[in-house]
Design a protein around this motif. Structure first.
Motif, PDB file in Angstrom:
ATOM      1  N   THR A  45      -5.872  89.249  56.328  1.00  0.00           N
ATOM      2  CA  THR A  45      -6.419  90.646  56.177  1.00  0.00           C
ATOM      3  C   THR A  45      -6.749  91.183  57.383  1.00  0.00           C
ATOM      4  OG1 THR A  45      -8.799  89.471  56.108  1.00  0.00           O
ATOM      5  CG2 THR A  45      -7.701  89.985  54.078  1.00  0.00           C
ATOM      6  N   HIS A  46      -7.025  90.243  58.519  1.00  0.00           N
ATOM      7  CA  HIS A  46      -7.332  90.946  59.752  1.00  0.00           C
ATOM      8  C   HIS A  46      -7.395  89.819  60.711  1.00  0.00           C
ATOM      9  CE1 HIS A  46     -11.414  89.928  58.248  1.00  0.00           C
ATOM     10  NE2 HIS A  46     -12.124  90.417  59.581  1.00  0.00           N
ATOM     11  N   ALA A  47      -7.791  89.845  62.050  1.00  0.00           N
ATOM     12  CA  ALA A  47      -7.561  89.073  62.966  1.00  0.00           C
ATOM     13  C   ALA A  47      -8.708  88.423  63.620  1.00  0.00           C
ATOM     14  CB  ALA A  47      -6.379  89.342  64.094  1.00  0.00           C
ATOM     15  N   HIS A  48      -9.816  88.582  62.716  1.00  0.00           N
ATOM     16  CA  HIS A  48     -11.150  87.904  63.455  1.00  0.00           C
ATOM     17  C   HIS A  48     -11.324  86.594  63.394  1.00  0.00           C
ATOM     18  CE1 HIS A  48     -13.920  91.898  62.997  1.00  0.00           C
ATOM     19  NE2 HIS A  48     -13.314  91.999  64.029  1.00  0.00           N
ATOM     20  N   PRO A  49     -12.066  86.111  64.068  1.00  0.00           N
ATOM     21  CA  PRO A  49     -11.961  84.544  64.277  1.00  0.00           C
ATOM     22  C   PRO A  49     -12.012  83.723  63.091  1.00  0.00           C
ATOM     23  CG  PRO A  49     -13.801  85.520  65.883  1.00  0.00           C
ATOM     24  CD  PRO A  49     -13.188  86.660  65.014  1.00  0.00           C
ATOM     25  N   ASP A  50     -12.936  84.154  62.329  1.00  0.00           N
ATOM     26  CA  ASP A  50     -13.383  83.411  61.007  1.00  0.00           C
ATOM     27  C   ASP A  50     -12.270  83.720  60.066  1.00  0.00           C
ATOM     28  OD1 ASP A  50     -14.634  85.928  60.950  1.00  0.00           O
ATOM     29  OD2 ASP A  50     -15.666  85.701  59.318  1.00  0.00           O
ATOM     30  N   HIS A  51     -11.380  84.227  60.091  1.00  0.00           N
ATOM     31  CA  HIS A  51     -10.026  84.454  59.466  1.00  0.00           C
ATOM     32  C   HIS A  51      -8.815  84.008  60.045  1.00  0.00           C
ATOM     33  CE1 HIS A  51     -12.269  87.114  56.701  1.00  0.00           C
ATOM     34  NE2 HIS A  51     -12.803  87.090  57.792  1.00  0.00           N
ATOM     35  N   LEU A  52      -8.830  83.759  61.241  1.00  0.00           N
ATOM     36  CA  LEU A  52      -7.500  83.499  62.129  1.00  0.00           C
ATOM     37  C   LEU A  52      -7.573  82.174  62.812  1.00  0.00           C
ATOM     38  CD1 LEU A  52      -4.647  84.434  63.342  1.00  0.00           C
ATOM     39  CD2 LEU A  52      -5.806  85.469  65.123  1.00  0.00           C
ATOM     40  N   GLY A 130     -11.009 100.084  59.486  1.00  0.00           N
ATOM     41  CA  GLY A 130     -12.686 100.399  59.503  1.00  0.00           C
ATOM     42  C   GLY A 130     -13.019  99.287  60.259  1.00  0.00           C
ATOM     43  N   HIS A 131     -13.102  98.013  59.326  1.00  0.00           N
ATOM     44  CA  HIS A 131     -13.812  96.740  60.081  1.00  0.00           C
ATOM     45  C   HIS A 131     -12.920  96.428  61.222  1.00  0.00           C
ATOM     46  CE1 HIS A 131     -15.907  92.992  59.832  1.00  0.00           C
ATOM     47  NE2 HIS A 131     -14.609  92.339  59.843  1.00  0.00           N
ATOM     48  N   THR A 132     -11.488  96.626  60.905  1.00  0.00           N
ATOM     49  CA  THR A 132     -10.835  96.297  62.215  1.00  0.00           C
ATOM     50  C   THR A 132      -9.860  97.355  62.079  1.00  0.00           C
ATOM     51  OG1 THR A 132      -9.286  94.794  61.246  1.00  0.00           O
ATOM     52  CG2 THR A 132     -11.094  93.836  62.687  1.00  0.00           C
ATOM     53  N   GLY A 151     -11.118  90.920  51.781  1.00  0.00           N
ATOM     54  CA  GLY A 151     -11.109  90.806  53.388  1.00  0.00           C
ATOM     55  C   GLY A 151     -12.505  90.761  53.581  1.00  0.00           C
ATOM     56  N   ASP A 152     -12.758  91.567  54.909  1.00  0.00           N
ATOM     57  CA  ASP A 152     -14.079  91.972  55.379  1.00  0.00           C
ATOM     58  C   ASP A 152     -14.667  93.537  55.151  1.00  0.00           C
ATOM     59  OD1 ASP A 152     -14.529  89.497  55.657  1.00  0.00           O
ATOM     60  OD2 ASP A 152     -14.902  89.724  57.923  1.00  0.00           O
ATOM     61  N   ALA A 153     -13.933  94.030  54.119  1.00  0.00           N
ATOM     62  CA  ALA A 153     -14.251  95.412  53.743  1.00  0.00           C
ATOM     63  C   ALA A 153     -15.578  95.684  53.056  1.00  0.00           C
ATOM     64  CB  ALA A 153     -13.032  96.212  52.982  1.00  0.00           C
TER      65      ALA A 153
HETATM   66 ZN   LIG Z   1     -14.144  90.496  60.145  1.00  0.00          ZN
END
Ligand SMILES: [Zn+2]
Length: 220
Positions: A45-52, A130-132, A151-153
Motif C-alpha cells: 500500500t505504501h513504504a512506511h516502516p510498519d508496512h515495509l 495523501g498519507h504518502t 492501507g493507512d488511508a
Molecule cells: Zn503509514
C-alpha cells in the motif's frame, strides 16, 4: 489472500525492530501453516516502516523469497529518490532512509503499477495518495463480494470516521489525506463494502455507516 494458485500478501509489517510489540507476521503465518516461501505476490500500500521493514530476515535475505513484488509507480519514485531525505521533516527522515534501503533490495523484482490498473485478477489499485505521495488502496472483487484494503488511508476507528475532516499528523499531505478519506468513506458507506484496515481494532475488518453527516465504524 488465497486465490487459486496465488497467495497474495498485502504489506509485510515492520519486522521485529520497529517497536517491541511488532515482528509477529512470520509466527502468525506459521500458525496457519503458511510457509513464507509459498507467497506468490507481495503488494504494498505504501513504504512506511510498519508496512515495509518486515521484508528481510536476520541475514538480510528476502523472507518472501519466491514472491513477485508490486508497488505504485509514484510511491516507488518518491522513496527511491535520494533527495526525498531532505524533503522530509527531521523526525521523519528515518522513514526515508529505511524506505530507500528496503526498496533497493527489490529493484530487480518489483513491478511498478499505475492507479486504476487491475494489478492481479480481481484486484484494482485505487489512488489514495495523501498519507504518502503514492499511497494505494486495493478493491478486491469476487462475484458480488467486494473488499477494500485501506492501507493507512483510514487509520483510527473513532476519529477517521466521525471527524474525517480533521488533519492527521501521520498524513504527509494532510489536506489530500482528508479528501482521500472522505472519498473512501462515501464509497464504503454507499456501496456497503467490507474493508480491512491494519490500524483498526482487531481483527481490523468492518464497514462504514453514514451517521450525522459523518460516519461510524461497524466492526465485522
Ligand atoms: Zn503509514
Amino acid at each position: 489472500m488465497r486465490d487459486g494458485e496465488r497467495i497474495i500478501l498485502f504489506d509485510v509489517g515492520s519486522g521485529p525492530n520497529f517497536m517491541p510489540s511488532s515482528g509477529k507476521l512470520v509466527d502468525a503465518m506459521a500458525e496457519i501453516e503458511l510457509d513464507p516461501s509459498t507467497v506468490t505476490h507481495v503488494v504494498f500500500t505504501h513504504a512506511h516502516p510498519d508496512h515495509l521493514w518486515g521484508l528481510l530476515d536476520d541475514f538480510d535475505e528476502l523472507i518472501f523469497s519466491e514472491a513477485k513484488y508490486m508497488i505504485s509507480k509514484p510511491e516507488w519514485d518518491f522513496w527511491i529518490d535520494p533527495s526525498t531525505f531532505d524533503k522530509m521533516p527531521e523526525d521523519r527522515q528515518g522513514f526515508a532512509v529505511g524506505a530507500r534501503k528496503y526498496l533497493s533490495f527489490l529493484e530487480e523484482k518489483i513491478t511498478r503499477f499505475n492507479y486504476g490498473e487491475e494489478i492481479l485478477p480481481g484486484i484494482l489499485a485505487l489512488d489514495t495518495h495523501g498519507h504518502t505521495p503514492g499511497h494505494s488502496s486495493f478493491e478486491i472483487r469476487s462475484g458480488s463480494d467486494s473488499l477494500l484494503i485501506l492501507g493507512d488511508a483510514i487509520t483510527n476507528h473513532a476519529i477517521s470516521f466521525e471527524k474525517p475532516g480533521w488533519r492527521i499528523s501521520s498524513d504527509q499531505d494532510a489536506e489530500q489525506g482528508i479528501k482521500t478519506r472522505k472519498m473512501l468513506l462515501d464509497r464504503l458507506a454507499s456501496e456497503k463494502m467490507q474493508m480491512v484496515g491494519y490500524h483498526l481494532p482487531y481483527p481490523g475488518i468492518g464497514r462504514a455507516e453514514a451517521k450525522d453527516g459523518a460516519f461510524r465504524f461497524v466492526a465485522a
